[in-house]
Motif scaffolding. Structure first.
Motif, PDB file in Angstrom:
ATOM      1  N   TYR A 328       2.160  -2.134   6.928  1.00 17.49           N
ATOM      2  CA  TYR A 328       1.258  -2.904   7.963  1.00 17.49           C
ATOM      3  C   TYR A 328       2.145  -4.262   8.487  1.00 17.49           C
ATOM      4  O   TYR A 328       1.561  -5.175   9.452  1.00 17.49           O
ATOM      5  CB  TYR A 328      -0.151  -3.370   7.337  1.00 17.49           C
ATOM      6  CG  TYR A 328      -0.785  -2.232   7.190  1.00 17.49           C
ATOM      7  CD1 TYR A 328      -1.823  -1.796   8.138  1.00 17.49           C
ATOM      8  CD2 TYR A 328      -0.728  -1.422   6.159  1.00 17.49           C
ATOM      9  CE1 TYR A 328      -2.372  -0.473   8.082  1.00 17.49           C
ATOM     10  CE2 TYR A 328      -1.409  -0.173   6.230  1.00 17.49           C
ATOM     11  CZ  TYR A 328      -2.354   0.160   6.946  1.00 17.49           C
ATOM     12  OH  TYR A 328      -3.223   1.280   6.700  1.00 17.49           O
ATOM     13  N   SER A 329       3.278  -4.409   8.118  1.00 12.18           N
ATOM     14  CA  SER A 329       3.960  -5.846   8.474  1.00 12.18           C
ATOM     15  C   SER A 329       5.345  -5.418   8.136  1.00 12.18           C
ATOM     16  O   SER A 329       5.794  -4.801   7.301  1.00 12.18           O
ATOM     17  CB  SER A 329       3.310  -6.936   8.060  1.00 12.18           C
ATOM     18  OG  SER A 329       3.712  -7.189   6.680  1.00 12.18           O
ATOM     19  N   GLU A 330       6.296  -6.280   8.796  1.00 13.83           N
ATOM     20  CA  GLU A 330       7.765  -6.417   8.411  1.00 13.83           C
ATOM     21  C   GLU A 330       7.932  -7.033   7.103  1.00 13.83           C
ATOM     22  O   GLU A 330       8.780  -6.556   6.320  1.00 13.83           O
ATOM     23  CB  GLU A 330       8.473  -7.340   9.322  1.00 13.83           C
ATOM     24  CG  GLU A 330       9.049  -6.593  10.597  1.00 13.83           C
ATOM     25  CD  GLU A 330      10.076  -5.682  10.427  1.00 13.83           C
ATOM     26  OE1 GLU A 330       9.811  -4.506  10.653  1.00 13.83           O
ATOM     27  OE2 GLU A 330      11.314  -5.997  10.261  1.00 13.83           O
ATOM     28  N   GLU A 332       5.834  -6.584   4.671  1.00 14.70           N
ATOM     29  CA  GLU A 332       5.720  -5.639   3.625  1.00 14.70           C
ATOM     30  C   GLU A 332       6.867  -4.626   3.434  1.00 14.70           C
ATOM     31  O   GLU A 332       7.276  -4.195   2.353  1.00 14.70           O
ATOM     32  CB  GLU A 332       4.508  -4.680   4.063  1.00 14.70           C
ATOM     33  CG  GLU A 332       3.130  -5.332   3.872  1.00 14.70           C
ATOM     34  CD  GLU A 332       2.073  -4.603   3.995  1.00 14.70           C
ATOM     35  OE1 GLU A 332       0.979  -5.103   3.769  1.00 14.70           O
ATOM     36  OE2 GLU A 332       2.046  -3.158   4.423  1.00 14.70           O
TER      37      GLU A 332
ATOM     38  N   TYR B  65       1.728  -4.592  -5.122  1.00 16.00           N
ATOM     39  CA  TYR B  65       2.215  -5.543  -3.779  1.00 16.00           C
ATOM     40  C   TYR B  65       0.847  -6.343  -3.474  1.00 16.00           C
ATOM     41  O   TYR B  65      -0.179  -5.786  -3.356  1.00 16.00           O
ATOM     42  CB  TYR B  65       2.816  -5.292  -3.040  1.00 16.00           C
ATOM     43  CG  TYR B  65       3.545  -6.060  -1.921  1.00 16.00           C
ATOM     44  CD1 TYR B  65       4.364  -7.031  -2.251  1.00 16.00           C
ATOM     45  CD2 TYR B  65       3.106  -6.224  -0.397  1.00 16.00           C
ATOM     46  CE1 TYR B  65       4.970  -7.911  -1.318  1.00 16.00           C
ATOM     47  CE2 TYR B  65       3.550  -7.151   0.362  1.00 16.00           C
ATOM     48  CZ  TYR B  65       4.434  -8.006  -0.263  1.00 16.00           C
ATOM     49  OH  TYR B  65       5.074  -8.858   0.690  1.00 16.00           O
ATOM     50  N   VAL B  75      -2.119  -4.784  13.533  1.00 15.04           N
ATOM     51  CA  VAL B  75      -1.639  -3.487  13.800  1.00 15.04           C
ATOM     52  C   VAL B  75      -2.527  -2.603  14.464  1.00 15.04           C
ATOM     53  O   VAL B  75      -2.242  -1.874  15.433  1.00 15.04           O
ATOM     54  CB  VAL B  75      -0.856  -2.762  12.625  1.00 15.04           C
ATOM     55  CG1 VAL B  75      -0.618  -1.483  12.791  1.00 15.04           C
ATOM     56  CG2 VAL B  75      -0.058  -3.778  11.871  1.00 15.04           C
ATOM     57  N   SER B  88       6.306 -10.941  13.424  1.00 13.97           N
ATOM     58  CA  SER B  88       6.068 -11.116  11.823  1.00 13.97           C
ATOM     59  C   SER B  88       7.483 -11.446  11.365  1.00 13.97           C
ATOM     60  O   SER B  88       7.555 -12.507  10.594  1.00 13.97           O
ATOM     61  CB  SER B  88       5.842  -9.702  11.129  1.00 13.97           C
ATOM     62  OG  SER B  88       6.003  -9.682   9.762  1.00 13.97           O
ATOM     63  N   GLU B 108       1.928 -12.641   0.884  1.00 12.84           N
ATOM     64  CA  GLU B 108       1.436 -12.206   2.218  1.00 12.84           C
ATOM     65  C   GLU B 108       0.122 -13.162   2.280  1.00 12.84           C
ATOM     66  O   GLU B 108      -0.648 -13.533   1.168  1.00 12.84           O
ATOM     67  CB  GLU B 108       1.198 -10.871   2.045  1.00 12.84           C
ATOM     68  CG  GLU B 108       2.085  -9.804   1.916  1.00 12.84           C
ATOM     69  CD  GLU B 108       2.816  -9.296   3.337  1.00 12.84           C
ATOM     70  OE1 GLU B 108       2.080  -9.846   4.336  1.00 12.84           O
ATOM     71  OE2 GLU B 108       3.927  -8.717   3.431  1.00 12.84           O
TER      72      GLU B 108
END
Lengths: 385, 385
Positions: A328-330, A332, B65, B75, B88, B108
């Motif tokens: 869901y993101s860079e 991650e 995580y 997203v 990001s 995060e």
């Protein structure tokens, strides 16, 4: 650090450009008759450069890669795609013993052309006397019909700059033999299978090898004393997630004589094993399970983790791991890649090459690899601006 | 050689496992109130390991995580996927100056949750008083309506192990502002665009930043003196093949006061330029053209070669090159990858990070990269057994 070698060569005898350095440096190659190059014009021959001693340099003519004369023949047919890749890279690996990467330049097969390859891969018949597969005996029963044994054929050439000419100095031929031949009794009909034993493949392959050798020796440009290696490969089953393996090879130093056949001990498997199958090596399977369990649970959504494992002479020789998950993101992706590298160093077997592809439905997002001869893992996150 | 660091931490005060070494070694982290961890049970906190000093370690709790509390919000919407990635990673890069990777662990975003993010991204209305986008003024004309300025919001946290506790030690907030707002006049109707100037984005973004800051300061776990960076990002156009860029940031050391806004000079472009557009830097564009022409013609079938190019303060800061072609064997891939590495070293600008993805319709086949701070190119051919 990787070396970057680059050799640019010209038939005018003048090296046009020289950047980097390497084993094949300072060579000036001339197009010779042996190179099968029909152009009478001055051809600028160069090589691809070599980024790793494990790779061969390849031949470039007039800025364009010299592709195989039978390009695409093996890809067009219905062969399992894992077999296509493993057959090609496996033959090249076997060739490295006979034709070391620091002495030979690789050339895609220039002697067996598409037409010839298609004829050889066909059944023997009055229309196709050179077919290496047995004639159609009219039977439809899986155990009575003559199966298609030979599924793929591959030629790889090894050239040198001996006396400033591109000379064919060696050749490897791979014969890809089916373990299962899939067929239909009528067009678009149901699919049936003829199972082929290892012993049958070995017998058929060795017979074909002698025929192929004598045909190659008659070809223009192939000298009577050009060393030719012929290697037999047993294809995987059509639904396999890993390719087949080579099981025998022989060398012909000259003429139509093939020296002793050597056994090749290779095994491939996919981990985790399914249906309570017994893994080839329990220690390897256990270490992979430890890695897999740690990685699988990293995100709230599960990650898929599978491995292709390759054994040679009973020893683990390499692993290709594929991890599929949703990101869901860079950030991650970066965190995951670092965790994967860390777990790989902790859990997975030492010293063998390991390649870990981290992908999502959008394609590859990161990759972690320990190359042959390297101690640490290289990590790369595929970025975007 | 890459370092692999691994720190496993426990709130019991006992480090359960210690493998490798790194800047954050020998730390024992306790879950504190500040960590927003609602579980009263003992939570095992560890980090991802760090494969590169350019990356942050990330937080893992009980083997999983710690994902963003607003995971997936950016997203799910219709944002250009290049913007999602570049927003990001760009925010993370800006953060490295304020919160160095060797002193801070990345977490995060744990304070702005999905519900809050969706409310803030919405229009202000009686139902949604916290919406940061202007109210709907009922207009449909592109130049009269109130556009959606704020398209993405992203929180990144930076924690330390100060006094053996996971403490929030810094926060970065990115506000992703549209350059074009796409809308329809009726459901499933034609698409219209409202263009938004850089000046409008700057004015709107700075106003939003002050609101966001005061809201964050009121959140449980965010101390009055936690440094908060707010950075403004201008999204690319919807059809762009490269993401947008950050253009301003400000820091709040404490309370509701934002210090001076700093200008960020970043530019992105796609090469080759189309429609006779003028490239940002002619030298860079020319060197890319040299590379592209050599690579494009390598096979009889043409290869597609494009690049995302990133500039900072007017200087080239990196290139991501994508090459798409059709391969007919593993040996073609290896030869091509070596040629690409060789041409890249010869043709492309020195010293900046370069990533070259070599792909076919079957996905990525090889990749060549020069990482930041590295001199040579790393080449990897994705193998299969």
């Amino acid at each position: 650090m990787k070396k970057l070698n680059k050799v640019i060569l010209s038939i005018t005898g003048l090296a046009l450009l020289m950047a980097g350095c390497g084993n094949l440096q300072n060579s000036q190659l001339n197009s010779s008759d042996n190179s099968n190059n029909s152009s009478s014009k001055a051809t600028k021959v160069q090589t691809t450069g070599q980024t790793n001693n494990d790779y061969y340099q390849g031949i470039i003519r007039n800025g364009q890669y010299q592709v195989s004369k039978a390009r695409g023949v093996n890809v067009d047919n219905e062969t399992n795609q894992f077999d296509v890749k493993s057959f090609s890279s496996g033959l090249l690996n076997l060739s490295k013993t006979e034709f070391p990467t620091n002495k030979y330049i690789f050339q895609e097969g220039q002697y067996i052309d598409s037409k010839t390859a298609r004829q050889w891969l066909g059944r023997q018949s009055s229309n196709n006397p050179d077919g290496l597969n047995p004639p159609d005996n009219g039977q439809m029963d899986p155990n009575k019909r003559n199966p298609i044994y030979l599924q793929q054929i591959l030629e790889q050439d090894f050239v040198t700059d001996n006396n400033n000419k591109v000379n064919l100095a060696g050749m490897s031929i791979g014969l890809g033999l089916n373990s299962v031949d899939t067929y239909t009794k009528q067009q678009y009909g149901a699919t049936y299978e003829t199972k082929i034993s290892q012993a049958q493949d070995e017998q058929q392959g060795k017979q074909m090898a002698t025929k192929v050798l004598s045909r190659l020796r008659k070809m223009k440009g192939v000298a009577n004393n050009t060393p030719i290696m012929i290697a037999l490969y047993r294809q995987s089953t059509p639904d396999s997630l890993v390719g087949g393996t080579f099981f025998a090879y022989a060398i012909s130093k000259s003429g139509n004589k093939l020296d002793t056949w050597h056994k090749i001990d290779q095994q491939n498997e996919v981990l985790p094993v399914v249906n309570n199958a017994k893994p080839i090596n329990a220690d390897v399977a256990n270490s992979f399970d430890t890695f897999r369990n740690a990685v699988k649970q990293f995100f709230p959504n599960l990650s898929g983790v599978t491995a292709q494992v390759h054994y040679e002479n009973g020893n683990l020789a390499g692993m290709n791991i594929t991890i599929t998950t949703q990101f869901y993101s860079e950030t991650e992706i970066t965190s995951f890649a670092q965790f994967v590298a860390s777990e790989a160093a902790k859990d997975l077997p030492n010293k063998v090459p390991i390649q870990i592809n981290i992908q999502s439905v959008q394609g590859m997002q990161a990759f972690v690899a320990r190359d042959a001869g390297s101690n640490g893992f290289y990590t790369h996150v595929f970025g975007s601006y």
